[in-house]
Design a protein around this motif. Structure first.
Motif, PDB file in Angstrom:
ATOM      1  N   GLY A  70      38.241  45.473  43.811  1.00  0.00           N
ATOM      2  CA  GLY A  70      38.250  44.881  45.137  1.00  0.00           C
ATOM      3  C   GLY A  70      36.858  44.752  45.716  1.00  0.00           C
ATOM      4  O   GLY A  70      35.946  45.504  45.365  1.00  0.00           O
ATOM      5  N   ILE A  71      36.705  43.784  46.618  1.00  0.00           N
ATOM      6  CA  ILE A  71      35.462  43.603  47.360  1.00  0.00           C
ATOM      7  C   ILE A  71      35.718  44.031  48.799  1.00  0.00           C
ATOM      8  O   ILE A  71      36.596  43.473  49.472  1.00  0.00           O
ATOM      9  CB  ILE A  71      35.003  42.136  47.324  1.00  0.00           C
ATOM     10  N   TRP A  72      34.960  45.013  49.267  1.00  0.00           N
ATOM     11  CA  TRP A  72      35.058  45.472  50.651  1.00  0.00           C
ATOM     12  C   TRP A  72      33.839  44.977  51.417  1.00  0.00           C
ATOM     13  O   TRP A  72      32.700  45.218  51.018  1.00  0.00           O
ATOM     14  CB  TRP A  72      35.121  46.998  50.705  1.00  0.00           C
ATOM     15  N   LEU A  73      34.077  44.269  52.506  1.00  0.00           N
ATOM     16  CA  LEU A  73      33.019  43.770  53.376  1.00  0.00           C
ATOM     17  C   LEU A  73      33.102  44.526  54.696  1.00  0.00           C
ATOM     18  O   LEU A  73      34.106  44.431  55.403  1.00  0.00           O
ATOM     19  CB  LEU A  73      33.177  42.266  53.600  1.00  0.00           C
ATOM     20  N   GLU A  74      32.073  45.303  54.986  1.00  0.00           N
ATOM     21  CA  GLU A  74      32.040  46.152  56.184  1.00  0.00           C
ATOM     22  C   GLU A  74      33.321  46.988  56.286  1.00  0.00           C
ATOM     23  O   GLU A  74      33.909  47.117  57.355  1.00  0.00           O
ATOM     24  CB  GLU A  74      31.825  45.301  57.430  1.00  0.00           C
ATOM     25  N   GLY A  75      33.761  47.542  55.155  1.00  0.00           N
ATOM     26  CA  GLY A  75      34.886  48.464  55.132  1.00  0.00           C
ATOM     27  C   GLY A  75      36.257  47.832  55.030  1.00  0.00           C
ATOM     28  O   GLY A  75      37.264  48.548  54.983  1.00  0.00           O
ATOM     29  N   THR A  76      36.348  46.505  54.978  1.00  0.00           N
ATOM     30  CA  THR A  76      37.635  45.813  54.891  1.00  0.00           C
ATOM     31  C   THR A  76      37.751  45.113  53.549  1.00  0.00           C
ATOM     32  O   THR A  76      36.830  44.398  53.125  1.00  0.00           O
ATOM     33  CB  THR A  76      37.775  44.773  56.015  1.00  0.00           C
ATOM     34  N   LEU A  77      38.900  45.293  52.877  1.00  0.00           N
ATOM     35  CA  LEU A  77      39.149  44.607  51.624  1.00  0.00           C
ATOM     36  C   LEU A  77      39.342  43.117  51.895  1.00  0.00           C
ATOM     37  O   LEU A  77      40.255  42.722  52.633  1.00  0.00           O
ATOM     38  CB  LEU A  77      40.399  45.180  50.939  1.00  0.00           C
ATOM     39  N   VAL A  78      38.490  42.284  51.309  1.00  0.00           N
ATOM     40  CA  VAL A  78      38.528  40.848  51.596  1.00  0.00           C
ATOM     41  C   VAL A  78      38.830  40.000  50.357  1.00  0.00           C
ATOM     42  O   VAL A  78      39.009  38.788  50.457  1.00  0.00           O
ATOM     43  CB  VAL A  78      37.203  40.366  52.218  1.00  0.00           C
ATOM     44  N   GLY A  79      38.892  40.606  49.196  1.00  0.00           N
ATOM     45  CA  GLY A  79      39.150  39.861  47.968  1.00  0.00           C
ATOM     46  C   GLY A  79      38.801  40.718  46.775  1.00  0.00           C
ATOM     47  O   GLY A  79      38.721  41.943  46.872  1.00  0.00           O
ATOM     48  N   GLY A  80      38.589  40.076  45.634  1.00  0.00           N
ATOM     49  CA  GLY A  80      38.251  40.853  44.462  1.00  0.00           C
ATOM     50  C   GLY A  80      38.074  40.001  43.229  1.00  0.00           C
ATOM     51  O   GLY A  80      38.157  38.769  43.265  1.00  0.00           O
ATOM     52  N   VAL A  81      37.794  40.683  42.129  1.00  0.00           N
ATOM     53  CA  VAL A  81      37.615  40.046  40.827  1.00  0.00           C
ATOM     54  C   VAL A  81      38.451  40.815  39.814  1.00  0.00           C
ATOM     55  O   VAL A  81      38.819  41.974  40.026  1.00  0.00           O
ATOM     56  CB  VAL A  81      36.135  40.023  40.406  1.00  0.00           C
ATOM     57  N   LEU A  82      38.755  40.172  38.701  1.00  0.00           N
ATOM     58  CA  LEU A  82      39.622  40.793  37.714  1.00  0.00           C
ATOM     59  C   LEU A  82      39.357  40.234  36.332  1.00  0.00           C
ATOM     60  O   LEU A  82      38.792  39.149  36.186  1.00  0.00           O
ATOM     61  CB  LEU A  82      41.088  40.581  38.080  1.00  0.00           C
ATOM     62  N   PHE A  83      39.748  41.005  35.332  1.00  0.00           N
ATOM     63  CA  PHE A  83      39.862  40.493  33.983  1.00  0.00           C
ATOM     64  C   PHE A  83      41.336  40.235  33.740  1.00  0.00           C
ATOM     65  O   PHE A  83      42.139  41.166  33.638  1.00  0.00           O
ATOM     66  CB  PHE A  83      39.311  41.484  32.962  1.00  0.00           C
ATOM     67  N   VAL A  84      41.695  38.952  33.682  1.00  0.00           N
ATOM     68  CA  VAL A  84      43.077  38.569  33.414  1.00  0.00           C
ATOM     69  C   VAL A  84      43.461  39.020  32.017  1.00  0.00           C
ATOM     70  O   VAL A  84      44.586  39.466  31.773  1.00  0.00           O
ATOM     71  CB  VAL A  84      43.238  37.042  33.563  1.00  0.00           C
ATOM     72  N   SER A  85      42.535  38.910  31.098  1.00  0.00           N
ATOM     73  CA  SER A  85      42.720  39.403  29.730  1.00  0.00           C
ATOM     74  C   SER A  85      41.399  39.962  29.249  1.00  0.00           C
ATOM     75  O   SER A  85      40.331  39.594  29.743  1.00  0.00           O
ATOM     76  CB  SER A  85      43.195  38.276  28.806  1.00  0.00           C
ATOM     77  N   PHE A  86      41.482  40.861  28.251  1.00  0.00           N
ATOM     78  CA  PHE A  86      40.283  41.532  27.764  1.00  0.00           C
ATOM     79  C   PHE A  86      40.573  42.009  26.349  1.00  0.00           C
ATOM     80  O   PHE A  86      41.375  42.920  26.149  1.00  0.00           O
ATOM     81  CB  PHE A  86      39.934  42.713  28.680  1.00  0.00           C
ATOM     82  N   ASP A  87      39.949  41.368  25.357  1.00  0.00           N
ATOM     83  CA  ASP A  87      40.237  41.658  23.947  1.00  0.00           C
ATOM     84  C   ASP A  87      38.927  41.953  23.228  1.00  0.00           C
ATOM     85  O   ASP A  87      38.192  41.042  22.855  1.00  0.00           O
ATOM     86  CB  ASP A  87      40.945  40.450  23.315  1.00  0.00           C
ATOM     87  N   THR A  88      38.622  43.239  23.042  1.00  0.00           N
ATOM     88  CA  THR A  88      37.361  43.605  22.397  1.00  0.00           C
ATOM     89  C   THR A  88      37.381  43.301  20.906  1.00  0.00           C
ATOM     90  O   THR A  88      36.332  43.052  20.310  1.00  0.00           O
ATOM     91  CB  THR A  88      37.060  45.096  22.615  1.00  0.00           C
ATOM     92  N   ALA A  89      38.563  43.325  20.276  1.00  0.00           N
ATOM     93  CA  ALA A  89      38.644  42.997  18.848  1.00  0.00           C
ATOM     94  C   ALA A  89      38.270  41.535  18.615  1.00  0.00           C
ATOM     95  O   ALA A  89      37.538  41.195  17.680  1.00  0.00           O
ATOM     96  CB  ALA A  89      40.045  43.284  18.325  1.00  0.00           C
ATOM     97  N   LEU A  90      38.761  40.667  19.484  1.00  0.00           N
ATOM     98  CA  LEU A  90      38.452  39.244  19.388  1.00  0.00           C
ATOM     99  C   LEU A  90      37.104  38.919  20.035  1.00  0.00           C
ATOM    100  O   LEU A  90      36.469  37.909  19.726  1.00  0.00           O
ATOM    101  CB  LEU A  90      39.562  38.435  20.062  1.00  0.00           C
ATOM    102  N   GLY A  91      36.659  39.791  20.963  1.00  0.00           N
ATOM    103  CA  GLY A  91      35.405  39.565  21.666  1.00  0.00           C
ATOM    104  C   GLY A  91      35.506  38.524  22.764  1.00  0.00           C
ATOM    105  O   GLY A  91      34.518  37.863  23.092  1.00  0.00           O
ATOM    106  N   VAL A  92      36.695  38.378  23.350  1.00  0.00           N
ATOM    107  CA  VAL A  92      36.940  37.352  24.357  1.00  0.00           C
ATOM    108  C   VAL A  92      37.648  37.966  25.556  1.00  0.00           C
ATOM    109  O   VAL A  92      38.549  38.803  25.390  1.00  0.00           O
ATOM    110  CB  VAL A  92      37.796  36.202  23.794  1.00  0.00           C
ATOM    111  N   CYS A  93      37.250  37.572  26.757  1.00  0.00           N
ATOM    112  CA  CYS A  93      37.965  37.974  27.963  1.00  0.00           C
ATOM    113  C   CYS A  93      38.017  36.805  28.927  1.00  0.00           C
ATOM    114  O   CYS A  93      37.271  35.834  28.784  1.00  0.00           O
ATOM    115  CB  CYS A  93      37.311  39.190  28.624  1.00  0.00           C
ATOM    116  N   GLU A  94      38.923  36.900  29.900  1.00  0.00           N
ATOM    117  CA  GLU A  94      39.014  35.891  30.957  1.00  0.00           C
ATOM    118  C   GLU A  94      38.843  36.569  32.307  1.00  0.00           C
ATOM    119  O   GLU A  94      39.552  37.534  32.624  1.00  0.00           O
ATOM    120  CB  GLU A  94      40.359  35.174  30.920  1.00  0.00           C
TER     121      GLU A  94
END
Length: 318
Positions: A70-94
């Motif tokens: 999550g992204i907190w701006l002045e103490g309030t959660l305003v959004g965020g970022v994520l890995f929708v998928s994460f495959d270290t064997a394939l070496g690819v993530c989204e």
């Protein structure tokens, strides 16, 4: 705890299931804004659904298959970022993101995605980071561009939408490209550091230094501006700023003057950059020693001759 600063007012933290109420409140503020662009399964409508979304990503994180922050701006959660998928064997993530409208315009998503891509490439050995977005989502496409991603192509009519099927644009950045981008950013940062230090030296007459405020033209683009903040705001051209200060520093009225940064944060976006810094100063004015502190905000442009300042504003602490 476990917070990563993004700006002086914002930070990135893990978004865990126990934060479901805060997450739901953020989605309620963002719902209408993000619904056309994100999966319906993400935009929870009640507390149980919000908790289920965060549990799903917590499970992915436990399986090394994704994650959410999550992204907190002045103490309030305003959004965020994520890995929708994460495959270290394939070496690819989204990677993906969301943000409520009131938090737009601060560069928070670009900074936050940059942090998780740094980790994925630098620590986990990911070779390809993908960014998928609904065609027509201009803000999302602009994030991909600012991160140096390449448009690989468009998948036509991938998902059902309101009255039509939706096209998905696929963008990506490869590990070598990301590392090269980091090397360029380090070189840019070093040049901006030097430019900022040169600006501070213009006004130094401590320890026998000879001030040369007129050299300010070498540091700025033509018609650059300088703004004094605070109750008595003033806007200066380069000459109207430099000339009285050169006189002050060479007349004997102000002696042993020096100013230096005590903290800075610099953000570079392609050919533009901004730097926020705190400074301290000292000197002797009309025979009386003094000290002070304050804040500067500096905007830079890349020119054919290298980086140059475009505008600077400052405000002394009172």
């Amino acid at each position: 705890m476990f917070a990563i600063p993004l700006t002086a007012r914002a930070e990135l933290r893990p978004l865990e299931p126990w934060l479901a109420e805060e997450f739901l409140a953020n989605l309620d503020r963002a719902r209408e804004h993000i619904s056309p662009w994100v999966s319906p399964t993400f935009v929870a409508t009640d507390l149980a659904e919000a908790r289920a979304v965060l549990r799903r990503y917590a499970d992915k994180r436990a399986q090394d298959a994704g994650g959410i922050w999550g992204i907190w701006l002045e103490g309030t959660l305003v959004g965020g970022v994520l890995f929708v998928s994460f495959d270290t064997a394939l070496g690819v993530c989204e990677a993906g993101c969301w943000l409520e409208p009131g938090a737009e315009g601060h560069g928070l998503i670009t900074r936050a995605v940059g942090r998780i891509v740094d980790w994925a490439v630098g620590e986990r050995g990911i070779q390809r980071v993908e960014w998928r977005t609904v065609a027509g989502n201009v803000r999302s496409v602009n994030v991909a561009k600012r991160l140096g991603m390449t448009h690989d192509g468009t998948l036509r009519q991938v998902h059902p939408g309101e009255g039509r099927r939706v096209d998905i644009e696929v963008w990506s950045v490869l590990a070598d490209e990301w590392r090269a981008r980091g090397a360029r950013a380090a070189a840019d940062k070093a040049e901006i550091d030097g430019l900022t230090a040169a600006f501070f030296r213009l006004f130094t007459n401590a320890d026998g230094a000879r001030p040369d405020v007129g050299a300010i033209h070498r540091l700025f683009v033509p018609d650059g501006i300088i703004v004094r903040g605070g109750p008595q705001q003033e806007v200066y051209s380069l000459d109207s700023f430099a000339e009285p200060r050169q006189k002050l520093l060479t007349s004997g009225e102000l002696t042993e003057f020096a100013e230096e940064e005590t903290w800075e944060r610099t953000e570079i976006f392609g050919d533009v950059a901004q730097r926020l810094c705190h400074y301290r100063k000292r000197g002797v004015h009309a025979g009386l020693p003094f000290t002070g502190t304050g804040t500067k905000s500096i905007h830079f442009l890349r020119t054919p001759e290298g980086w140059r300042m475009a505008a600077l504003s400052w405000d002394d602490d009172r």
